[in-house]
Design a protein around this motif. Structure first.
Motif, PDB file in Angstrom:
ATOM      1  N   ALA A 179      10.446 -20.366   0.029  1.00 33.54           N
ATOM      2  CA  ALA A 179       9.119 -20.032  -0.488  1.00 33.54           C
ATOM      3  C   ALA A 179       8.009 -20.351   0.509  1.00 33.54           C
ATOM      4  O   ALA A 179       6.962 -19.702   0.522  1.00 33.54           O
ATOM      5  CB  ALA A 179       8.866 -20.775  -1.797  1.00 33.54           C
ATOM      6  N   ALA A 180       8.228 -21.349   1.387  1.00 38.86           N
ATOM      7  CA  ALA A 180       7.196 -21.768   2.338  1.00 38.86           C
ATOM      8  C   ALA A 180       7.250 -20.992   3.653  1.00 38.86           C
ATOM      9  O   ALA A 180       6.354 -21.150   4.494  1.00 38.86           O
ATOM     10  CB  ALA A 180       7.332 -23.269   2.614  1.00 38.86           C
ATOM     11  N   PHE A 181       8.248 -20.147   3.849  1.00 42.69           N
ATOM     12  CA  PHE A 181       8.389 -19.421   5.104  1.00 42.69           C
ATOM     13  C   PHE A 181       7.348 -18.306   5.188  1.00 42.69           C
ATOM     14  O   PHE A 181       7.013 -17.670   4.175  1.00 42.69           O
ATOM     15  CB  PHE A 181       9.791 -18.828   5.227  1.00 42.69           C
ATOM     16  CG  PHE A 181      10.852 -19.839   5.593  1.00 42.69           C
ATOM     17  CD1 PHE A 181      11.624 -19.665   6.739  1.00 42.69           C
ATOM     18  CD2 PHE A 181      11.109 -20.948   4.795  1.00 42.69           C
ATOM     19  CE1 PHE A 181      12.605 -20.585   7.085  1.00 42.69           C
ATOM     20  CE2 PHE A 181      12.085 -21.873   5.119  1.00 42.69           C
ATOM     21  CZ  PHE A 181      12.841 -21.693   6.278  1.00 42.69           C
ATOM     22  N   ILE A 182       6.843 -18.059   6.402  1.00 45.21           N
ATOM     23  CA  ILE A 182       5.845 -17.023   6.641  1.00 45.21           C
ATOM     24  C   ILE A 182       6.555 -15.742   7.081  1.00 45.21           C
ATOM     25  O   ILE A 182       7.422 -15.768   7.964  1.00 45.21           O
ATOM     26  CB  ILE A 182       4.834 -17.449   7.717  1.00 45.21           C
ATOM     27  CG1 ILE A 182       4.201 -18.799   7.340  1.00 45.21           C
ATOM     28  CG2 ILE A 182       3.770 -16.370   7.910  1.00 45.21           C
ATOM     29  CD1 ILE A 182       3.473 -18.793   6.026  1.00 45.21           C
ATOM     30  N   VAL A 183       6.183 -14.629   6.461  1.00 42.10           N
ATOM     31  CA  VAL A 183       6.799 -13.341   6.747  1.00 42.10           C
ATOM     32  C   VAL A 183       5.933 -12.596   7.774  1.00 42.10           C
ATOM     33  O   VAL A 183       4.699 -12.687   7.761  1.00 42.10           O
ATOM     34  CB  VAL A 183       6.943 -12.512   5.456  1.00 42.10           C
ATOM     35  CG1 VAL A 183       7.509 -11.131   5.748  1.00 42.10           C
ATOM     36  CG2 VAL A 183       7.833 -13.266   4.465  1.00 42.10           C
ATOM     37  N   ARG A 184       6.578 -11.850   8.644  1.00 41.16           N
ATOM     38  CA  ARG A 184       5.894 -11.106   9.702  1.00 41.16           C
ATOM     39  C   ARG A 184       4.786 -10.203   9.155  1.00 41.16           C
ATOM     40  O   ARG A 184       4.891  -9.661   8.047  1.00 41.16           O
ATOM     41  CB  ARG A 184       6.891 -10.236  10.471  1.00 41.16           C
ATOM     42  CG  ARG A 184       7.813 -11.002  11.393  1.00 41.16           C
ATOM     43  CD  ARG A 184       8.722 -10.030  12.119  1.00 41.16           C
ATOM     44  NE  ARG A 184       9.722 -10.740  12.909  1.00 41.16           N
ATOM     45  CZ  ARG A 184      10.720 -10.151  13.550  1.00 41.16           C
ATOM     46  NH1 ARG A 184      10.856  -8.828  13.484  1.00 41.16           N
ATOM     47  NH2 ARG A 184      11.583 -10.860  14.243  1.00 41.16           N
ATOM     48  N   GLU A 185       3.781  -9.988   9.984  1.00 35.87           N
ATOM     49  CA  GLU A 185       2.653  -9.137   9.602  1.00 35.87           C
ATOM     50  C   GLU A 185       3.090  -7.696   9.341  1.00 35.87           C
ATOM     51  O   GLU A 185       2.494  -6.991   8.536  1.00 35.87           O
ATOM     52  CB  GLU A 185       1.591  -9.158  10.698  1.00 35.87           C
ATOM     53  CG  GLU A 185       0.804 -10.453  10.778  1.00 35.87           C
ATOM     54  CD  GLU A 185      -0.158 -10.622   9.615  1.00 35.87           C
ATOM     55  OE1 GLU A 185      -0.441  -9.629   8.924  1.00 35.87           O
ATOM     56  OE2 GLU A 185      -0.613 -11.758   9.393  1.00 35.87           O
ATOM     57  N   GLY A 186       4.131  -7.234  10.021  1.00 34.31           N
ATOM     58  CA  GLY A 186       4.537  -5.839   9.878  1.00 34.31           C
ATOM     59  C   GLY A 186       5.187  -5.504   8.555  1.00 34.31           C
ATOM     60  O   GLY A 186       5.324  -4.325   8.198  1.00 34.31           O
ATOM     61  N   PHE A 187       5.570  -6.518   7.799  1.00 36.02           N
ATOM     62  CA  PHE A 187       6.227  -6.267   6.508  1.00 36.02           C
ATOM     63  C   PHE A 187       5.193  -6.001   5.419  1.00 36.02           C
ATOM     64  O   PHE A 187       4.189  -6.693   5.308  1.00 36.02           O
ATOM     65  CB  PHE A 187       7.072  -7.469   6.102  1.00 36.02           C
ATOM     66  CG  PHE A 187       7.526  -7.410   4.677  1.00 36.02           C
ATOM     67  CD1 PHE A 187       8.600  -6.612   4.313  1.00 36.02           C
ATOM     68  CD2 PHE A 187       6.858  -8.124   3.685  1.00 36.02           C
ATOM     69  CE1 PHE A 187       9.009  -6.543   2.977  1.00 36.02           C
ATOM     70  CE2 PHE A 187       7.260  -8.050   2.357  1.00 36.02           C
ATOM     71  CZ  PHE A 187       8.338  -7.255   2.005  1.00 36.02           C
ATOM     72  N   LYS A 188       5.472  -4.986   4.602  1.00 39.91           N
ATOM     73  CA  LYS A 188       4.617  -4.741   3.441  1.00 39.91           C
ATOM     74  C   LYS A 188       5.383  -3.933   2.395  1.00 39.91           C
ATOM     75  O   LYS A 188       6.401  -3.299   2.691  1.00 39.91           O
ATOM     76  CB  LYS A 188       3.336  -4.016   3.844  1.00 39.91           C
ATOM     77  CG  LYS A 188       3.544  -2.586   4.335  1.00 39.91           C
ATOM     78  CD  LYS A 188       2.203  -1.909   4.651  1.00 39.91           C
ATOM     79  CE  LYS A 188       2.422  -0.463   5.111  1.00 39.91           C
ATOM     80  NZ  LYS A 188       1.145   0.219   5.400  1.00 39.91           N
ATOM     81  N   PHE A 189       4.861  -3.959   1.184  1.00 41.11           N
ATOM     82  CA  PHE A 189       5.371  -3.129   0.090  1.00 41.11           C
ATOM     83  C   PHE A 189       4.213  -2.346  -0.484  1.00 41.11           C
ATOM     84  O   PHE A 189       3.144  -2.892  -0.732  1.00 41.11           O
ATOM     85  CB  PHE A 189       6.004  -3.992  -1.004  1.00 41.11           C
ATOM     86  CG  PHE A 189       6.417  -3.210  -2.223  1.00 41.11           C
ATOM     87  CD1 PHE A 189       7.576  -2.435  -2.200  1.00 41.11           C
ATOM     88  CD2 PHE A 189       5.652  -3.222  -3.375  1.00 41.11           C
ATOM     89  CE1 PHE A 189       7.959  -1.697  -3.313  1.00 41.11           C
ATOM     90  CE2 PHE A 189       6.021  -2.492  -4.494  1.00 41.11           C
ATOM     91  CZ  PHE A 189       7.181  -1.731  -4.461  1.00 41.11           C
ATOM     92  N   ASP A 190       4.433  -1.039  -0.685  1.00 41.28           N
ATOM     93  CA  ASP A 190       3.401  -0.169  -1.239  1.00 41.28           C
ATOM     94  C   ASP A 190       3.708   0.075  -2.717  1.00 41.28           C
ATOM     95  O   ASP A 190       4.649   0.816  -3.036  1.00 41.28           O
ATOM     96  CB  ASP A 190       3.366   1.149  -0.470  1.00 41.28           C
ATOM     97  CG  ASP A 190       2.337   2.125  -1.042  1.00 41.28           C
ATOM     98  OD1 ASP A 190       1.531   1.706  -1.898  1.00 41.28           O
ATOM     99  OD2 ASP A 190       2.357   3.301  -0.643  1.00 41.28           O
ATOM    100  N   PRO A 191       2.961  -0.516  -3.627  1.00 47.31           N
ATOM    101  CA  PRO A 191       3.255  -0.347  -5.055  1.00 47.31           C
ATOM    102  C   PRO A 191       3.057   1.072  -5.557  1.00 47.31           C
ATOM    103  O   PRO A 191       3.622   1.445  -6.587  1.00 47.31           O
ATOM    104  CB  PRO A 191       2.292  -1.326  -5.737  1.00 47.31           C
ATOM    105  CG  PRO A 191       1.195  -1.538  -4.748  1.00 47.31           C
ATOM    106  CD  PRO A 191       1.820  -1.418  -3.396  1.00 47.31           C
ATOM    107  N   GLU A 192       2.269   1.871  -4.833  1.00 46.39           N
ATOM    108  CA  GLU A 192       2.051   3.259  -5.257  1.00 46.39           C
ATOM    109  C   GLU A 192       3.291   4.115  -5.002  1.00 46.39           C
ATOM    110  O   GLU A 192       3.718   4.899  -5.852  1.00 46.39           O
ATOM    111  CB  GLU A 192       0.853   3.846  -4.509  1.00 46.39           C
ATOM    112  CG  GLU A 192      -0.484   3.225  -4.881  1.00 46.39           C
ATOM    113  CD  GLU A 192      -0.868   3.522  -6.322  1.00 46.39           C
ATOM    114  OE1 GLU A 192      -0.615   4.654  -6.779  1.00 46.39           O
ATOM    115  OE2 GLU A 192      -1.406   2.611  -6.987  1.00 46.39           O
TER     116      GLU A 192
END
Length: 810
Positions: free
Chosen positions: A96-109
């Motif tokens: 839970a404390a780990f930082i995820v790369r900036e390039g990762f994302k999820f588009d809810p649309e």
């Protein structure tokens, strides 16, 4: 199973979801009743049908088939938004404390993660990773407030899974859903624990692997992994399915869950280099760093003295996969006429592979087919015409079929590995009938004959055959005890410690996988089985059912891999200082000098708590994963996708209705139905009175459940004019079956928003071979598509129609 059958008695809450333990696993269900009787555990059942498990439950909640992730995602949102999770466990034992790369994302649309390739129906997963510092160590935010932390991304992702949305998608009434949430939330404190019990109701979906992951995430948030009465417990459908997977029958694995080499791995060094499990936090165990030892010992078991460092321990002779060869891929190849011959051993694919008509067409294109089985199967007789039950034209089918009779499990010595990883030895109870042989004898003689042909006549690529070590007492009939000893492993030369003292003389059986070496001095065909047959003898034959701890451990009953542990990751049953979370749940703990307790510690026995070594020793992080990184095909957080055939749009994101990473072949896309013609949801299941397709050969079972039936609600029966006990036709885009109708209150239409959804329940056990009345292949109805990760077929949610019908004609 992370835990064990007998450990279920320690649970305070038992959730049966994606399974029906009282019906399909009645002996194991005993431990649920023990939990209820001994300390008032609550049984919660979430299922499309009011099952035999539900009949014994304290609480039942209906759910639309194929919407488990929506339901469990809602549980995650409930726990996070109501602050009902085990905070210290999550902070210390998850990522839970780990930082995820900036390039990762999820588009809810769109319902898509970053990196999606629409043409390939797959993702570039390179950005689904942690932020890594210049020292090669993952970056953390211990406060878990960074918007790129796993905790914040998790909250953001599941905030959409509100109780109202969950109810609208799943058909579960809002109040019932919230009651399930409350039951689970009552265990997020270290004082109580909950366990999940699941089976094929979760695996047999196009998002089946993610169903299970979502439940694991719920359990991690509650602190229920590694603790007594906790865990994610898979209920295996056969007595040795666990053993099958352990020993490597899955096409992408070899024994001990080592990876199958691919054709880009040109040598052993490359193969091992692609499996470099460098720790992502300082001082972590990352036990897979020992992969070299496991792999070298396996290849020494394969090729014996001929496996040397110079030839990569025989790696060059080992098969390399150029693509997936899962069983759906095999039958697609067969349907295209690309396979000449097929061997079925203990397998009835005509009845157990989706789209029976496609499978039959494929079998008819073979030159030869071999069935190795104790009983006749529909597959071995696919070419026979049985009227409506199996339409065939034998004169047009050229496939030559060979039947090789073998004994059943009770007619051979050997071991079974049950659901909770316990390897249990048994001796045969009867001799085999007629000309039957043991399975090992059939395969061994086949191998010896092929090897002799290579020796005599030569042939292409002889080395893999001629260099295989086959040094059994009787090469044509290896004894089961020889095979178990081979799986366990032995020292090939004297093994010495750092001082030069011999700790294991050459030729002696090993007692632990900790003894394995990567220099060719040890062999073991399956590293996780090391300890099953040691110099002390056959450990799997132990039958001491004493339980000194009183916690259902029974350490001297058979052997549980790994290392005779009954609960995996049991270091997590204690807090970071090594103290039990509570006295009630004390299991493994630090006594000031070592780890001790009821079970074998899943941890370095003398690694003190102040070393901050995480309890999830197989992971490079040292902790468990709420964020799965790049290891799942459709995303690092499970997302709700509808089944490939569904009566509803995806309410979360209409643009992406179904799993975007599913592999489906072109011809099978055309075989998918729509609600216009197929408005109802079909789902398959098993009955207590039958065992798959075996017991239709047995008079007593055939008497108990003599005839094929389907179950429908009173409302659907009224709508379609169907009488209980009357014949009905059930059909999909792929074919049709006939069965008797059982009209029951145990299935109800579900309201999903303003849309009623009817379910047709379809048991699987009948066929045209055996002593039971003839029946149809249920898989006639099911689509030829599988889970995006495992390729397990989607048997639990598909579209059908139903109408009254006349009796079938044989």
């Amino acid at each position: 199973m992370t835990n064990s059958w007998t450990d279920i008695q320690n649970a305070d809450v038992v959730v049966i979801m994606g399974g029906n333990a009282a019906e399909a696993h009645p002996c194991g269900f005993k431990w649920v009743t023990e939990a209820k009787a001994n300390h008032g555990a609550k049984l919660v059942v979430v299922d499309p049908r009011f099952t035999r498990s539900a009949a014994l439950a304290d609480f039942y909640c209906p759910i639309r088939p194929g919407t488990d992730i929506a339901f469990l995602g809602g549980v995650i949102n409930y726990l996070l938004s109501n602050n009902k999770f085990h905070k210290e466990y999550v902070a210390s034992y998850t990522n839970a404390a780990f930082i995820v790369r900036e390039g990762f994302k999820f588009d809810p649309e769109s319902g898509l993660y970053s990196g999606y390739n629409a043409d390939k129906h797959s993702y570039d997963r390179s950005e689904w990773e942690y932020e890594i510092g210049p020292d090669g160590i993952a970056v953390l935010d211990r406060e878990m407030t960074n918007p790129r932390s796993v905790m914040q991304l998790l909250k953001q992702h599941y905030a959409r899974y509100t109780p109202e949305m969950v109810s609208s998608v799943t058909g579960s009434p809002k109040d019932k859903f919230l009651k399930v949430c409350e039951y689970l939330a009552s265990t997020g404190n270290g004082e109580r624990s909950a366990t999940f019990m699941y089976a094929l109701g979760w695996t047999q979906h196009t998002h089946g692997s993610q169903n299970i992951r979502t439940a694991a995430m719920v359990q991690l948030l509650l602190g229920n992994i590694g603790v007594p009465g906790g865990g994610i417990n898979a209920l295996r459908g056969h007595s040795n399915v666990q053993g099958y997977t352990d020993i490597g029958v899955m096409t992408h694995l070899i024994p001990g869950y080592l990876g199958m080499p691919n054709d880009k791995e040109v040598d052993f060094k490359t193969y091992l280099g692609n499996r470099n499990f460098k720790p992502l936090q300082p001082g972590q165990t990352s036990y897979w760093q020992n992969y070299n030892k496991f792999a070298v010992s396996f290849f020494k078991a394969m090729y014996g003295e001929k496996a040397t460092p110079e030839n990569g321990f025989g790696f060059d002779w080992f098969p390399k996969a150029d693509r997936s060869y899962d069983h759906l891929a095999q039958f697609e190849d067969m349907h295209q006429g690309k396979i000449n011959g097929y061997i079925c051993q203990g397998f009835n694919p005509l009845w157990s592979t989706p789209n029976k008509n496609k499978v039959a067409e494929g079998l008819a294109k073979l030159k030869w087919l071999v069935s190795i089985d104790p009983l006749e199967t529909e597959t071995a007789r696919f070419w026979e015409n049985h009227g409506e039950f199996n339409i065939a034209e034998p004169s047009k089918i050229k496939t030559e079929v060979f039947m090789l009779p073998v004994g059943c499990f009770a007619e051979e010595d050997g071991s079974l590995t049950n659901s909770n990883r316990a390897i249990l030895w048994h001796e045969k109870g009867a001799d085999m009938p007629g000309e039957a042989k043991g399975d090992a004898a059939v395969l061994a003689e086949l191998f010896v004959r092929i090897r002799d042909m290579y020796k005599k006549d030569g042939g292409k690529a002889p080395d893999p055959i001629l260099n295989t070590d086959w040094s059994y007492h009787d090469p044509k009939n290896p004894e089961a005890v020889e095979l178990l000893k081979e799986l366990n492993g032995r020292a090939l030369t004297d093994l010495a410690d750092a001082t030069g003292k011999v700790t294991r003389p050459a030729g002696q059986q090993l007692s632990s996988f900790g003894e394995l070496r990567d220099d060719g001095s040890t062999m073991a065909a399956c590293w996780i089985y090391t300890g099953a047959y040691t110099s002390a003898g056959n450990i799997t034959a132990r039958r001491d059912n004493s339980d000194p701890s009183g916690k259902g451990v029974h350490p001297n009953w058979g052997f549980a891999w790994p290392a005779n542990r009954r609960i995996l990751y049991n270091r997590a049953s204690a807090d970071p200082q090594g103290k039990p979370w509570s006295e009630k749940k004390a299991y493994v703990y630090w006594d000031g000098a070592k780890w001790t307790g009821a079970d074998v510690p899943d941890y370095g026995p003398t690694v003190s708590p102040d070393k901050n070594v995480g309890p999830f020793i197989m992971n490079p992080e040292g902790v468990s994963r709420l964020f799965a990184r790049k290891f799942m095909a459709e995303g690092p957080f499970p997302e709700h996708y509808e089944p490939m055939e569904s009566p509803l749009d995806n309410a979360f994101h209409p643009k992406t209705k179904t799993n975007p990473a599913v592999r489906i072949y072109k011809d099978d896309v055309a075989q998918l139905g729509t609600t216009k013609d197929f408005p109802f949801v079909g789902t398959t299941y098993r009955l207590t009175e039958h065992f798959h397709y075996w017991t239709k050969h047995v008079h007593i079972n055939a008497s108990l459940q003599p005839e094929q039936f389907v179950e429908i609600s009173e409302e659907l029966a009224k709508e379609k004019g169907i009488a209980s006990g009357g014949w009905v036709r059930v059909w999909s885009k792929r074919g049709s079956i006939k069965a008797k109708a059982v009209v029951t209150k145990r299935i109800k239409p579900m309201m999903c928003g303003n849309t009623p959804v009817h379910v047709v329940g379809i048991p699987i056990h009948w066929g045209f071979v055996g002593v039971a009345r003839k029946g149809f292949a249920t898989n006639t109805l099911t689509p030829f598509v599988g889970d995006a990760n495992s390729q397990a077929p989607e048997f639990k949610a598909f579209l059908v129609n139903i109408e009254p019908a006349s009796a079938p004609v044989a």
